[in-house]
Design a protein around this motif. Structure first.
Motif, PDB file in Angstrom:
ATOM      1  N   HIS A   1     -11.080 -52.352  49.924  1.00 49.26           N
ATOM      2  CA  HIS A   1      -9.868 -51.535  49.977  1.00 49.26           C
ATOM      3  C   HIS A   1      -9.547 -50.959  48.600  1.00 49.26           C
ATOM      4  O   HIS A   1      -9.288 -49.761  48.472  1.00 49.26           O
TER       5      HIS A   1
ATOM      6  N   CYS B   1      -8.970 -46.993  47.793  1.00 50.60           N
ATOM      7  CA  CYS B   1      -7.548 -46.643  47.884  1.00 50.60           C
ATOM      8  C   CYS B   1      -7.083 -45.833  46.666  1.00 50.60           C
ATOM      9  O   CYS B   1      -7.245 -46.264  45.523  1.00 50.60           O
TER      10      CYS B   1
ATOM     11  N   CYS C   1       0.877 -51.014  46.292  1.00 51.84           N
ATOM     12  CA  CYS C   1       0.174 -50.739  47.543  1.00 51.84           C
ATOM     13  C   CYS C   1       0.426 -51.906  48.510  1.00 51.84           C
ATOM     14  O   CYS C   1       0.012 -53.038  48.241  1.00 51.84           O
TER      15      CYS C   1
HETATM   16 ZN    ZN Z   1      -4.344 -49.816  48.119  1.00 44.47          ZN
END
Ligand code: ZN
Length: 75
Positions: free
Chosen positions: A37, A41, A52
């Motif tokens: 991720h 991201c 996040c």
């Molecule tokens: Zn993230």
């Protein structure tokens, strides 16, 4: 006779998801999910974009898996 060649250079990133030949442990799976991720991201990659929520949740899953593994080891 052909000599083995060096592998192609990487992209310079030092963070890599866990890669194994066999099955990953739950802790490794959780950390790998977080790392995959993080690498993809936009929010995580830019420190100026703030927090996040997805990364926070994946990190909590990793910490929980780590705690379970620790308890198994220390019994
Ligand atoms: Zn993230």
């Amino acid at each position: 006779m052909d000599e083995p060649r060096d592998p192609a250079p990487g992209d310079g990133s030092s963070r890599q998801p866990a890669v194994g030949v066999g099955r990953l442990s739950p802790v490794q799976q959780a950390y790998s999910a977080y790392t995959v991720h993080y690498l993809a991201c936009v929010i995580c990659r830019d420190v100026d974009r703030g927090w996040c929520d997805v990364a926070e949740q994946l990190w909590k899953v990793y910490q929980a898996a780590d705690e379970v593994a620790y308890r198994k080891l220390t019994g």
